[in-house]
Design a protein around this motif. Structure first.
Motif, mmCIF file in Angstrom:
data_model
loop_
_atom_site.group_PDB
_atom_site.id
_atom_site.type_symbol
_atom_site.label_atom_id
_atom_site.label_comp_id
_atom_site.label_asym_id
_atom_site.label_seq_id
_atom_site.Cartn_x
_atom_site.Cartn_y
_atom_site.Cartn_z
ATOM 1 N N VAL A 267 0.832 -1.203 0.000
ATOM 2 C CA VAL A 267 0.000 0.000 0.000
ATOM 3 C C VAL A 267 0.865 1.251 0.000
ATOM 4 C CG1 VAL A 267 -0.371 0.205 2.511
ATOM 5 C CG2 VAL A 267 -2.111 1.031 0.935
ATOM 6 N N GLY A 268 1.978 1.238 0.727
ATOM 7 C CA GLY A 268 2.864 2.403 0.748
ATOM 8 C C GLY A 268 3.526 2.660 -0.589
ATOM 9 N N SER A 269 4.009 1.595 -1.232
ATOM 10 C CA SER A 269 4.637 1.755 -2.545
ATOM 11 C C SER A 269 3.632 2.233 -3.583
ATOM 12 C CB SER A 269 5.274 0.434 -2.990
ATOM 13 O OG SER A 269 6.369 0.126 -2.175
ATOM 14 N N PHE A 270 2.418 1.670 -3.552
ATOM 15 C CA PHE A 270 1.385 2.131 -4.482
ATOM 16 C C PHE A 270 1.028 3.588 -4.223
ATOM 17 C CE2 PHE A 270 0.041 -2.196 -5.919
ATOM 18 C CZ PHE A 270 -0.027 -1.907 -7.269
ATOM 19 N N ALA A 271 0.988 4.002 -2.955
ATOM 20 C CA ALA A 271 0.689 5.405 -2.645
ATOM 21 C C ALA A 271 1.743 6.310 -3.283
ATOM 22 C CB ALA A 271 0.628 5.619 -1.135
ATOM 23 N N SER A 272 3.012 5.961 -3.127
ATOM 24 C CA SER A 272 4.076 6.761 -3.760
ATOM 25 C C SER A 272 3.932 6.753 -5.276
ATOM 26 C CB SER A 272 5.451 6.223 -3.371
ATOM 27 O OG SER A 272 5.708 6.482 -2.018
ATOM 28 N N HIS A 273 3.598 5.596 -5.820
ATOM 29 C CA HIS A 273 3.449 5.427 -7.270
ATOM 30 C C HIS A 273 2.321 6.304 -7.831
ATOM 31 C CE1 HIS A 273 3.667 3.119 -11.040
ATOM 32 N NE2 HIS A 273 2.350 3.166 -11.035
ATOM 33 N N ILE A 274 1.219 6.396 -7.114
ATOM 34 C CA ILE A 274 0.054 7.159 -7.580
ATOM 35 C C ILE A 274 0.390 8.630 -7.764
ATOM 36 C CG2 ILE A 274 -2.195 8.059 -6.818
ATOM 37 C CD1 ILE A 274 -2.754 5.260 -5.672
ATOM 38 N N PHE A 275 1.293 9.154 -6.932
ATOM 39 C CA PHE A 275 1.532 10.589 -6.926
ATOM 40 C C PHE A 275 2.771 11.025 -7.704
ATOM 41 C CE2 PHE A 275 -1.121 9.712 -3.213
ATOM 42 C CZ PHE A 275 -2.181 10.554 -3.503
ATOM 43 N N ILE A 276 3.285 10.158 -8.607
ATOM 44 C CA ILE A 276 4.412 10.552 -9.453
ATOM 45 C C ILE A 276 4.012 10.416 -10.925
ATOM 46 C CG2 ILE A 276 6.139 9.846 -7.751
ATOM 47 C CD1 ILE A 276 6.742 7.447 -9.665
ATOM 48 N N ASP A 277 4.826 10.958 -11.783
ATOM 49 C CA ASP A 277 4.644 10.819 -13.228
ATOM 50 C C ASP A 277 5.257 9.474 -13.639
ATOM 51 O OD1 ASP A 277 4.635 10.882 -15.991
ATOM 52 O OD2 ASP A 277 5.569 12.863 -16.136
ATOM 53 N N THR A 278 4.420 8.462 -13.797
ATOM 54 C CA THR A 278 4.907 7.107 -14.064
ATOM 55 C C THR A 278 5.458 6.936 -15.482
ATOM 56 O OG1 THR A 278 2.662 6.382 -14.603
ATOM 57 C CG2 THR A 278 3.438 6.030 -12.333
ATOM 58 N N GLU A 279 5.260 7.920 -16.327
ATOM 59 C CA GLU A 279 5.885 7.879 -17.649
ATOM 60 C C GLU A 279 7.390 8.130 -17.540
ATOM 61 O OE1 GLU A 279 4.361 7.179 -20.645
ATOM 62 O OE2 GLU A 279 2.647 6.662 -19.382
ATOM 63 N N LYS A 280 7.781 8.912 -16.529
ATOM 64 C CA LYS A 280 9.176 9.309 -16.381
ATOM 65 C C LYS A 280 9.876 8.674 -15.183
ATOM 66 C CE LYS A 280 8.254 13.834 -18.394
ATOM 67 N NZ LYS A 280 8.177 15.261 -18.138
ATOM 68 N N MET A 281 9.115 8.238 -14.194
ATOM 69 C CA MET A 281 9.704 7.793 -12.927
ATOM 70 C C MET A 281 9.182 6.413 -12.531
ATOM 71 S SD MET A 281 11.417 10.606 -12.064
ATOM 72 C CE MET A 281 11.727 10.648 -10.321
ATOM 73 N N PHE A 282 9.945 5.730 -11.665
ATOM 74 C CA PHE A 282 9.471 4.504 -11.025
ATOM 75 C C PHE A 282 9.812 4.574 -9.546
ATOM 76 C CE2 PHE A 282 13.772 3.524 -12.359
ATOM 77 C CZ PHE A 282 14.304 2.775 -11.307
ATOM 78 N N VAL A 283 9.119 3.773 -8.735
ATOM 79 C CA VAL A 283 9.256 3.797 -7.280
ATOM 80 C C VAL A 283 9.873 2.492 -6.802
ATOM 81 C CG1 VAL A 283 7.967 3.825 -5.098
ATOM 82 C CG2 VAL A 283 7.284 5.332 -6.965
ATOM 83 N N ARG A 284 10.766 2.604 -5.811
ATOM 84 C CA ARG A 284 11.310 1.435 -5.128
ATOM 85 C C ARG A 284 11.275 1.695 -3.628
ATOM 86 N NH1 ARG A 284 10.433 -0.488 -9.263
ATOM 87 N NH2 ARG A 284 11.828 -1.513 -10.707
ATOM 88 N N GLY A 285 11.017 0.645 -2.866
ATOM 89 C CA GLY A 285 11.077 0.751 -1.419
ATOM 90 C C GLY A 285 12.521 0.799 -0.957
ATOM 91 N N LEU A 286 12.787 1.616 0.052
ATOM 92 C CA LEU A 286 14.125 1.695 0.631
ATOM 93 C C LEU A 286 14.200 0.941 1.956
ATOM 94 C CD1 LEU A 286 15.007 5.465 0.052
ATOM 95 C CD2 LEU A 286 15.955 3.484 -1.136
ATOM 96 N N GLU A 287 13.218 1.178 2.821
ATOM 97 C CA GLU A 287 13.238 0.548 4.138
ATOM 98 C C GLU A 287 11.823 0.475 4.681
ATOM 99 O OE1 GLU A 287 15.636 0.909 8.343
ATOM 100 O OE2 GLU A 287 15.233 2.765 7.256
ATOM 101 N N ILE A 288 11.530 -0.626 5.373
ATOM 102 C CA ILE A 288 10.256 -0.750 6.064
ATOM 103 C C ILE A 288 10.522 -1.234 7.479
ATOM 104 C CG2 ILE A 288 9.805 -3.104 5.228
ATOM 105 C CD1 ILE A 288 6.761 -2.189 5.175
ATOM 106 N N THR A 289 9.781 -0.670 8.425
ATOM 107 C CA THR A 289 9.793 -1.148 9.800
ATOM 108 C C THR A 289 8.360 -1.487 10.177
ATOM 109 O OG1 THR A 289 9.507 1.044 10.773
ATOM 110 C CG2 THR A 289 11.780 0.265 10.439
ATOM 111 N N ALA A 290 8.211 -2.447 11.053
ATOM 112 C CA ALA A 290 6.871 -2.853 11.479
ATOM 113 C C ALA A 290 6.898 -3.214 12.953
ATOM 114 C CB ALA A 290 6.390 -4.042 10.657
ATOM 115 N N ASN A 291 5.981 -2.629 13.694
ATOM 116 C CA ASN A 291 5.765 -2.995 15.082
ATOM 117 C C ASN A 291 4.389 -3.648 15.165
ATOM 118 O OD1 ASN A 291 7.447 -0.211 15.266
ATOM 119 N ND2 ASN A 291 8.077 -1.681 16.820
ATOM 120 N N HIS A 292 4.373 -4.927 15.514
ATOM 121 C CA HIS A 292 3.125 -5.684 15.577
ATOM 122 C C HIS A 292 2.586 -5.630 17.006
ATOM 123 C CE1 HIS A 292 4.180 -6.937 11.593
ATOM 124 N NE2 HIS A 292 5.288 -7.525 12.024
#
Length: 141
Positions: free
Chosen positions: A65-90
């Motif tokens: 969901v986080g990667s898709f959120a970043s993806h939605i708000f960029i120009d996907t014709e020119k850019m792509f998104v990659r995750g750098l780091e994720i942390t999770a507290n369960h």
């Protein structure tokens, strides 16, 4: 031309075909100016051996969901998104129903993004808190 909410969600869900998101039945269900919400069913496919939701499945939902959120708000014709780091507290175990992940931007830069992702259950109980950093990179380099 700005896409409608339904078009954006349909496009995101179509992009999930034949991926981990489809395997885990992750579905994008809502979005706004600075957030995106996805859900995932909790069943034996995402359990730990002792019959509760696996933290790795929760992290996969959060990163999706986080990667898709970043993806939605960029120009996907020119850019792509990659995750750098994720942390999770369960914080809470779940054995049935759905979990919902709401990704909200803490920082929406041109190159890096930081998202807060809150995972809740069907009763709006907090299950996990995650943080995801992403990077937007040019396609032509």
């Amino acid at each position: 031309m700005q896409l409608s909410k339904e078009d954006v969600l349909a496009k995101a869900n179509l992009a999930s075909k034949n991926t981990l998101m489809e395997t885990l039945n992750i579905e994008m269900i809502d979005f706004g100016n600075d957030y995106l919400v996805a859900r995932m069913p909790v069943n034996s496919r995402v359990y730990q051996p002792d019959g509760v939701l696996h933290g790795g499945a929760t992290a996969a939902l959060a990163e999706s969901v986080g990667s898709f959120a970043s993806h939605i708000f960029i120009d996907t014709e020119k850019m792509f998104v990659r995750g750098l780091e994720i942390t999770a507290n369960h914080l809470k175990s779940v054995t049935e129903g759905y979990i919902y992940a709401k990704a909200t931007f803490l920082h929406k830069g041109r190159t890096t993004q930081l998202l807060d992702i809150r995972v809740t259950d069907d009763h709006d109980n907090l299950v996990s808190i995650c943080r995801l950093s992403t990077i937007s990179l040019p396609k032509n380099k």
